[in-house]
Scaffold this motif. Sequence first.
Motif, PDB file in Angstrom:
ATOM      1  N   PRO A 121      12.031  -2.885   4.688  1.00 18.84           N
ATOM      2  CA  PRO A 121      13.256  -2.379   4.061  1.00 18.84           C
ATOM      3  C   PRO A 121      13.520  -0.914   4.409  1.00 18.84           C
ATOM      4  N   PRO A 122      14.777  -0.475   4.292  1.00 20.91           N
ATOM      5  CA  PRO A 122      15.079   0.959   4.275  1.00 20.91           C
ATOM      6  C   PRO A 122      14.883   1.477   2.845  1.00 20.91           C
ATOM      7  N   ASN A 137      14.714   4.387  -5.781  1.00 25.09           N
ATOM      8  CA  ASN A 137      14.187   5.742  -5.580  1.00 25.09           C
ATOM      9  C   ASN A 137      14.887   6.737  -6.507  1.00 25.09           C
ATOM     10  N   LEU A 193       4.530  -5.561   2.798  1.00 30.68           N
ATOM     11  CA  LEU A 193       5.663  -4.652   2.610  1.00 30.68           C
ATOM     12  C   LEU A 193       5.474  -3.481   3.556  1.00 30.68           C
ATOM     13  N   SER A 194       6.315  -3.418   4.590  1.00 28.89           N
ATOM     14  CA  SER A 194       6.271  -2.354   5.594  1.00 28.89           C
ATOM     15  C   SER A 194       7.514  -1.489   5.391  1.00 28.89           C
ATOM     16  N   PHE A 209      14.849   2.210  -0.994  1.00 28.12           N
ATOM     17  CA  PHE A 209      15.146   1.403  -2.174  1.00 28.12           C
ATOM     18  C   PHE A 209      16.181   2.123  -3.048  1.00 28.12           C
ATOM     19  N   THR A 259       0.853  -1.185   0.000  1.00 29.11           N
ATOM     20  CA  THR A 259       0.000   0.000   0.000  1.00 29.11           C
ATOM     21  C   THR A 259       0.887   1.233   0.000  1.00 29.11           C
ATOM     22  N   ARG A 267      13.358   8.199  -9.738  1.00 25.65           N
ATOM     23  CA  ARG A 267      12.482   9.389  -9.728  1.00 25.65           C
ATOM     24  C   ARG A 267      13.214  10.625 -10.239  1.00 25.65           C
ATOM     25  N   HIS A 271       2.249   2.126   8.931  1.00 27.36           N
ATOM     26  CA  HIS A 271       2.710   0.745   8.732  1.00 27.36           C
ATOM     27  C   HIS A 271       2.569  -0.038  10.038  1.00 27.36           C
TER      28      HIS A 271
HETATM   29  N1  LIG Z   1      10.512   3.647  -1.727  1.00 25.94           N
HETATM   30  C1  LIG Z   1      11.182   3.265  -0.639  1.00 25.94           C
HETATM   31  O1  LIG Z   1      12.370   3.582  -0.458  1.00 25.94           O
HETATM   32  C2  LIG Z   1      10.494   2.423   0.406  1.00 25.94           C
HETATM   33  C3  LIG Z   1      11.260   1.940   1.492  1.00 25.94           C
HETATM   34  C4  LIG Z   1      10.634   1.159   2.457  1.00 25.94           C
HETATM   35  C5  LIG Z   1       9.296   0.838   2.346  1.00 25.94           C
HETATM   36  N2  LIG Z   1       8.578   1.342   1.283  1.00 25.94           N
HETATM   37  C6  LIG Z   1       7.155   1.022   1.224  1.00 25.94           C
HETATM   38  O2  LIG Z   1       6.852   0.419  -0.017  1.00 25.94           O
HETATM   39  C7  LIG Z   1       5.523   0.768  -0.408  1.00 25.94           C
HETATM   40  C8  LIG Z   1       5.561   1.340  -1.811  1.00 25.94           C
HETATM   41  O3  LIG Z   1       6.343   2.510  -1.766  1.00 25.94           O
HETATM   42  P1  LIG Z   1       6.960   3.143  -3.085  1.00 25.94           P
HETATM   43  O4  LIG Z   1       7.979   4.117  -2.654  1.00 25.94           O
HETATM   44  O5  LIG Z   1       7.334   2.050  -4.035  1.00 25.94           O
HETATM   45  O6  LIG Z   1       5.714   3.933  -3.618  1.00 25.94           O
HETATM   46  P2  LIG Z   1       5.477   4.517  -5.055  1.00 25.94           P
HETATM   47  O7  LIG Z   1       6.746   4.607  -5.809  1.00 25.94           O
HETATM   48  O8  LIG Z   1       4.654   5.731  -4.828  1.00 25.94           O
HETATM   49  O9  LIG Z   1       4.620   3.395  -5.756  1.00 25.94           O
HETATM   50  C9  LIG Z   1       3.334   3.131  -5.295  1.00 25.94           C
HETATM   51  C10 LIG Z   1       2.639   2.175  -6.238  1.00 25.94           C
HETATM   52  O10 LIG Z   1       1.327   1.953  -5.726  1.00 25.94           O
HETATM   53  C11 LIG Z   1       0.374   2.239  -6.737  1.00 25.94           C
HETATM   54  N3  LIG Z   1      -0.806   2.812  -6.086  1.00 25.94           N
HETATM   55  C12 LIG Z   1      -0.933   4.008  -5.479  1.00 25.94           C
HETATM   56  N4  LIG Z   1      -2.183   4.164  -4.986  1.00 25.94           N
HETATM   57  C13 LIG Z   1      -2.877   3.037  -5.303  1.00 25.94           C
HETATM   58  C14 LIG Z   1      -4.219   2.582  -5.077  1.00 25.94           C
HETATM   59  N5  LIG Z   1      -5.117   3.328  -4.415  1.00 25.94           N
HETATM   60  N6  LIG Z   1      -4.560   1.353  -5.534  1.00 25.94           N
HETATM   61  C15 LIG Z   1      -3.664   0.604  -6.193  1.00 25.94           C
HETATM   62  N7  LIG Z   1      -2.380   0.962  -6.429  1.00 25.94           N
HETATM   63  C16 LIG Z   1      -1.994   2.166  -5.996  1.00 25.94           C
HETATM   64  C17 LIG Z   1       1.052   3.223  -7.654  1.00 25.94           C
HETATM   65  O11 LIG Z   1       0.483   3.114  -8.931  1.00 25.94           O
HETATM   66  P3  LIG Z   1       0.733   4.243 -10.057  1.00 25.94           P
HETATM   67  O12 LIG Z   1       2.156   4.130 -10.481  1.00 25.94           O
HETATM   68  O13 LIG Z   1      -0.241   3.868 -11.104  1.00 25.94           O
HETATM   69  O14 LIG Z   1       0.441   5.560  -9.393  1.00 25.94           O
HETATM   70  C18 LIG Z   1       2.496   2.739  -7.642  1.00 25.94           C
HETATM   71  O15 LIG Z   1       2.709   1.689  -8.570  1.00 25.94           O
HETATM   72  C19 LIG Z   1       5.003   1.766   0.644  1.00 25.94           C
HETATM   73  O16 LIG Z   1       4.244   1.090   1.574  1.00 25.94           O
HETATM   74  C20 LIG Z   1       6.282   2.275   1.279  1.00 25.94           C
HETATM   75  O17 LIG Z   1       6.098   2.722   2.605  1.00 25.94           O
HETATM   76  C21 LIG Z   1       9.152   2.110   0.314  1.00 25.94           C
END
Ligand SMILES: NC(=O)c1ccc[n+]([C@@H]2O[C@H](COP(=O)([O-])OP(=O)(O)OC[C@H]3O[C@@H](n4cnc5c(N)ncnc54)[C@H](OP(=O)(O)O)[C@@H]3O)[C@@H](O)[C@H]2O)c1
Length: 239
Positions: A99-100, A105, A62-63, A102, A34, A108, A80
């Motif tokens: 995870p910490p 990132n 995934l937290s 990614f 989420t 972007r 989370h």
């Molecule tokens: N990024 C990190 O460094 C990191 C580290 C630790 C944990 N996390 C956790 O990993 C999870 C994902 O993070 P992220 O950084 O990968 O996020 P992200 O880059 O914003 O990606 C989110 C994904 O979820 C989809 N999405 C958003 N709202 C939605 C909805 N209502 N229904 C269905 N799909 C939806 C988005 O689709 P669209 O592309 O179509 O918008 C996108 O593919 C989060 O819980 C975050 O806390 C991330």
Amino acid sequence: MSRRERPGGVRADFDDPASLAGAVAGVDTVFLVTAPPVPTADHDIALMTAARAAGVRKIVKLSAIGSGERFEGATVGAWHLAAEEAIEASGLVWTMLRPPSFASNFLRYRALIQAGEPIPNMTGDSRQAIVDPRDVAAVAVAAMTSDAHNGQRYDLTGPELLTFTDQATILERVLERPVKITDASALDQLPAGMTTGIGWARAGGAAYVTDHVPRVLGRPAGTFEQWARDHREAFAAMP
Ligand SMILES: NC(=O)c1ccc[n+]([C@@H]2O[C@H](COP(=O)([O-])OP(=O)(O)OC[C@H]3O[C@@H](n4cnc5c(N)ncnc54)[C@H](OP(=O)(O)O)[C@@H]3O)[C@@H](O)[C@H]2O)c1
């Protein structure tokens, strides 16, 4: 999402419980990702509720690292944590992946890097064990396909502690082009709802390496440099 064949997948909306019921029908194990625009556990709980009603056995969530830590009077990753607690209380089998940051990132910032513009450093000089998201995915598959990881909470770190500047320097070397950075640590520049987590990381909260990835996968965790090498083309392509 399931052990059942679903050609074309099933569309669902976290804000539409009926659609979630359809998505989890006949499913044994859910991988729960989420990313709510506003940080709440609502989407996790909606999916978990639908999963339990449908007879799903296991959720792999995934937290994020540090969820539940306290920083300056607030809770890191509060949404989370609330979701983890709800899943634990649900009676379902679970595994939490924490995870910490990614490595991915940095994707972007492709447009900024291509334009030679500086990319925002939100974490100052703090260090984190940046993880290759392919390792997170591989651990998720292991947790979904084996019961050896039931009830485990894994901090899925990469193998080395890196500052944001370290990462930019590695990327610069791999891409053979300048990667400039700019200080973006002012509170009003941080993404909404992430100030506590980023503050905690900036204060060094996430500066540790675990053996959880190698323990689960039986091989070392991937380095940021290897991830960058494998994604050179993505940085070269137009975003
Ligand atoms: N990024 C990190 O460094 C990191 C580290 C630790 C944990 N996390 C956790 O990993 C999870 C994902 O993070 P992220 O950084 O990968 O996020 P992200 O880059 O914003 O990606 C989110 C994904 O979820 C989809 N999405 C958003 N709202 C939605 C909805 N209502 N229904 C269905 N799909 C939806 C988005 O689709 P669209 O592309 O179509 O918008 C996108 O593919 C989060 O819980 C975050 O806390 C991330």
